[in-house]
Scaffold this motif. Structure first.
Motif, PDB file in Angstrom:
ATOM      1  N   GLY A   1       0.778  -1.100  -0.148  1.00 23.60           N
ATOM      2  CA  GLY A   1       0.046   0.002  -0.053  1.00 23.60           C
ATOM      3  C   GLY A   1       0.881   1.368  -0.120  1.00 23.60           C
ATOM      4  O   GLY A   1       0.370   2.230   0.049  1.00 23.60           O
ATOM      5  N   VAL A   2       2.168   1.271   0.087  1.00 22.50           N
ATOM      6  CA  VAL A   2       3.068   2.142   0.193  1.00 22.50           C
ATOM      7  C   VAL A   2       2.815   3.289  -1.231  1.00 22.50           C
ATOM      8  O   VAL A   2       2.517   4.376  -1.058  1.00 22.50           O
ATOM      9  CB  VAL A   2       4.471   2.112   0.372  1.00 22.50           C
ATOM     10  CG1 VAL A   2       5.472   3.176  -0.006  1.00 22.50           C
ATOM     11  CG2 VAL A   2       4.816   1.457   1.648  1.00 22.50           C
ATOM     12  N   PHE A   3       2.889   2.546  -2.392  1.00 21.08           N
ATOM     13  CA  PHE A   3       2.749   2.996  -3.580  1.00 21.08           C
ATOM     14  C   PHE A   3       1.366   3.981  -3.674  1.00 21.08           C
ATOM     15  O   PHE A   3       1.193   5.124  -3.987  1.00 21.08           O
ATOM     16  CB  PHE A   3       2.780   2.267  -4.474  1.00 21.08           C
ATOM     17  CG  PHE A   3       2.848   2.806  -6.186  1.00 21.08           C
ATOM     18  CD1 PHE A   3       3.534   3.677  -6.952  1.00 21.08           C
ATOM     19  CD2 PHE A   3       1.447   2.741  -6.797  1.00 21.08           C
ATOM     20  CE1 PHE A   3       3.384   4.457  -7.886  1.00 21.08           C
ATOM     21  CE2 PHE A   3       1.365   3.392  -7.953  1.00 21.08           C
ATOM     22  CZ  PHE A   3       2.303   4.063  -8.776  1.00 21.08           C
ATOM     23  N   GLU A   4       0.378   3.191  -3.214  1.00 16.27           N
ATOM     24  CA  GLU A   4      -1.112   3.836  -3.219  1.00 16.27           C
ATOM     25  C   GLU A   4      -0.911   4.841  -2.409  1.00 16.27           C
ATOM     26  O   GLU A   4      -2.038   6.068  -2.494  1.00 16.27           O
ATOM     27  CB  GLU A   4      -2.205   2.886  -3.135  1.00 16.27           C
ATOM     28  CG  GLU A   4      -2.361   2.021  -4.133  1.00 16.27           C
ATOM     29  CD  GLU A   4      -1.166   0.652  -3.884  1.00 16.27           C
ATOM     30  OE1 GLU A   4      -0.409   1.004  -3.123  1.00 16.27           O
ATOM     31  OE2 GLU A   4      -1.314  -0.237  -4.618  1.00 16.27           O
ATOM     32  N   PHE A   5      -0.343   5.167  -1.126  1.00 17.13           N
ATOM     33  CA  PHE A   5      -0.480   6.037  -0.312  1.00 17.13           C
ATOM     34  C   PHE A   5       0.046   7.424  -0.809  1.00 17.13           C
ATOM     35  O   PHE A   5       0.029   8.449  -0.233  1.00 17.13           O
ATOM     36  CB  PHE A   5       0.293   5.680   1.028  1.00 17.13           C
ATOM     37  CG  PHE A   5      -0.205   6.412   2.217  1.00 17.13           C
ATOM     38  CD1 PHE A   5      -1.432   6.395   2.879  1.00 17.13           C
ATOM     39  CD2 PHE A   5       0.872   7.568   2.472  1.00 17.13           C
ATOM     40  CE1 PHE A   5      -1.721   7.148   3.871  1.00 17.13           C
ATOM     41  CE2 PHE A   5       0.474   8.314   3.678  1.00 17.13           C
ATOM     42  CZ  PHE A   5      -0.928   8.161   4.471  1.00 17.13           C
ATOM     43  N   GLU A   6       0.969   7.241  -1.730  1.00 17.70           N
ATOM     44  CA  GLU A   6       1.400   8.568  -2.459  1.00 17.70           C
ATOM     45  C   GLU A   6       0.452   9.542  -2.763  1.00 17.70           C
ATOM     46  O   GLU A   6       0.556  10.771  -2.620  1.00 17.70           O
ATOM     47  CB  GLU A   6       2.441   8.064  -3.453  1.00 17.70           C
ATOM     48  CG  GLU A   6       3.927   7.677  -3.306  1.00 17.70           C
ATOM     49  CD  GLU A   6       4.614   7.132  -4.672  1.00 17.70           C
ATOM     50  OE1 GLU A   6       4.461   7.518  -5.616  1.00 17.70           O
ATOM     51  OE2 GLU A   6       5.650   6.465  -4.171  1.00 17.70           O
ATOM     52  N   ARG A   7      -0.601   9.165  -3.179  1.00 13.15           N
ATOM     53  CA  ARG A   7      -1.489  10.160  -3.688  1.00 13.15           C
ATOM     54  C   ARG A   7      -2.202  10.773  -2.417  1.00 13.15           C
ATOM     55  O   ARG A   7      -2.549  11.901  -2.312  1.00 13.15           O
ATOM     56  CB  ARG A   7      -2.631   9.603  -4.339  1.00 13.15           C
ATOM     57  CG  ARG A   7      -3.897  10.198  -4.901  1.00 13.15           C
ATOM     58  CD  ARG A   7      -5.177   9.487  -5.633  1.00 13.15           C
ATOM     59  NE  ARG A   7      -5.640   8.712  -4.605  1.00 13.15           N
ATOM     60  CZ  ARG A   7      -6.834   7.989  -4.967  1.00 13.15           C
ATOM     61  NH1 ARG A   7      -7.617   8.226  -6.210  1.00 13.15           N
ATOM     62  NH2 ARG A   7      -7.523   7.650  -4.028  1.00 13.15           N
ATOM     63  N   THR A   8      -2.359   9.867  -1.479  1.00 16.69           N
ATOM     64  CA  THR A   8      -2.915  10.352  -0.119  1.00 16.69           C
ATOM     65  C   THR A   8      -2.127  11.579   0.617  1.00 16.69           C
ATOM     66  O   THR A   8      -2.459  12.464   0.990  1.00 16.69           O
ATOM     67  CB  THR A   8      -3.103   9.099   0.965  1.00 16.69           C
ATOM     68  OG1 THR A   8      -4.117   8.322   0.376  1.00 16.69           O
ATOM     69  CG2 THR A   8      -4.012   9.632   2.172  1.00 16.69           C
ATOM     70  N   ALA A   9      -0.660  11.178   0.395  1.00 16.98           N
ATOM     71  CA  ALA A   9       0.128  12.145   1.149  1.00 16.98           C
ATOM     72  C   ALA A   9       0.180  13.271   0.295  1.00 16.98           C
ATOM     73  O   ALA A   9       0.208  14.496   0.911  1.00 16.98           O
ATOM     74  CB  ALA A   9       1.565  11.510   1.023  1.00 16.98           C
ATOM     75  N   SER A  10       0.023  13.177  -1.130  1.00 19.43           N
ATOM     76  CA  SER A  10       0.033  14.409  -1.953  1.00 19.43           C
ATOM     77  C   SER A  10      -1.276  15.466  -1.418  1.00 19.43           C
ATOM     78  O   SER A  10      -1.102  16.423  -1.395  1.00 19.43           O
ATOM     79  CB  SER A  10      -0.057  14.118  -3.277  1.00 19.43           C
ATOM     80  OG  SER A  10      -0.184  15.385  -4.251  1.00 19.43           O
TER      81      SER A  10
END
Length: 351
Positions: free
Chosen positions: A330-339
């Motif tokens: 889920g690290v990759f998917e979380f990049e959008r959330t962090a953004s």
């Protein structure tokens, strides 16, 4: 009795609020209701009680001062009044109906509505909006009983009456309620160019890290500033289930991370929350990863719902957005959330 217009002018002169022509324009309507309620009722065997004054449906964009005006109105009254969030009130009505049914009452709504009518002369609602089909099917007869008993209703809303329960299931059955509101209440749009809630947050930090005594104190200060130190629970009805938000006031909700992400909630629950609040204070977001993968997934869904609805987020977290989720699936998917978390921190984002 002091007019609401005089209270407003006095507080504006003291710097407690800003003169706003849009707000000042609606004050005579509130004074109209207050003055009518203050008139002594002449009693007699054959005297018919006077018609109650028309209520007020005050609608407009978020942060325009609707709740502040409601506070002034409630403060000025000398009759029994109840100030309550519309969601919370409807939850009480549904609970009362359930209890009446358990006691074998055939018309379970009537005694619940009549009890309300005996207790208050004025109902002051915050944020009238109807998304639940059960509420939609109840409100027509409920308000018919309240209006017939002489209860005056003053409410704020972000929606014009014609948009209540928009696109809802069996909406044609709901439409007479809209007609009743227009008959019994003056509909007034508050058109102010200023967003006072945004102004209160202007230039102020909205993301606090790390989670420690200092950040917790700052979150408390933000909550006190936005809520005035008063709060109630908010209970959302979502597909027959209840989603409870621990603290709520004037469109601002406050909850802990595990209140919203540690429970079996889904997209529908978060969409209902985003519909009901304008600011969410979310506390104690932990680091995310393998050990709390399900909570992390819910957090991603929550942020998506808040982002799409333009809800202002104020939060405390274990780390900066980019470092909240650094290991595990889920690290990759979380990049959008962090953004999105970064974008939601900008001063003009929610505007």
């Amino acid at each position: 009795m002091t007019r609401i217009q005089d209270i407003y002018a006095s507080r504006a002169a003291a710097g407690e609020l800003h003169h706003d022509p849009a707000q000042e324009a609606v004050l005579p309507e509130l004074d109209r209701i207050r003055a009518a309620l203050d008139k002594p009722v002449k009693k007699g065997l054959f005297r018919k009680p006077p018609e109650p004054p028309k209520g007020l449906y005050l609608w407009g964009g978020v942060g325009r001062g609707k709740s502040m005006l409601m506070d002034l109105f409630v403060e000025s009254l000398n009759v029994p009044v109840r100030r309550v969030h519309f969601h919370a009130f409807m939850q009480e009505i549904q609970d009362g109906i359930h209890q009446a049914r358990q006691q074998g009452v055939e018309d379970s709504l009537a005694p619940v509505a009549e009890k309300v009518a005996k207790e208050v002369k004025v109902l002051a609602f915050d944020e009238m909006q109807i998304t639940d089909i059960t509420d939609a099917m109840i409100v027509g007869r409920l308000f018919e009983i309240l209006f017939k008993a002489g209860v005056v209703v003053v409410t704020t809303s972000n929606r014009v009456p014609d948009d209540l329960y928009k696109n809802g299931l069996n909406r044609q059955l709901f439409l007479p309620f809209i007609g009743m509101l227009k008959q019994k209440m003056v509909v007034w749009e508050l058109i102010s160019p200023r967003d006072y809630r945004q102004n209160r947050l202007s230039g102020a930090p909205v993301y606090f890290t790390p989670v420690n005594d200092d950040s917790r104190q700052k979150i408390r200060e933000v909550w006190e500033h936005l809520s005035g130190g008063e709060a109630e629970k908010l209970v959302l009805k979502v597909k027959g289930r209840e989603v409870e938000i621990p603290q709520f006031r004037n469109g601002v909700a406050r909850a802990g991370f595990y209140d919203l992400c540690g429970r079996m909630l889904g997209a529908g629950d978060y969409l209902a929350l985003a519909e009901a609040v304008k600011v969410l204070i979310l506390e104690d977001i932990p680091r995310l990863g393998r050990s709390n993968f399900n909570e992390a997934k819910r957090f991603v869904t929550l942020i998506d719902a808040l982002y799409e609805a333009k809800v202002r987020l104020i939060c405390s977290a274990a780390d900066v957005p980019e470092s909240l989720y650094i290991e595990g699936e889920g690290v990759f998917e979380f990049e959008r959330t962090a953004s999105r978390l970064r974008e939601m921190q900008s001063e003009d984002w929610a505007s």
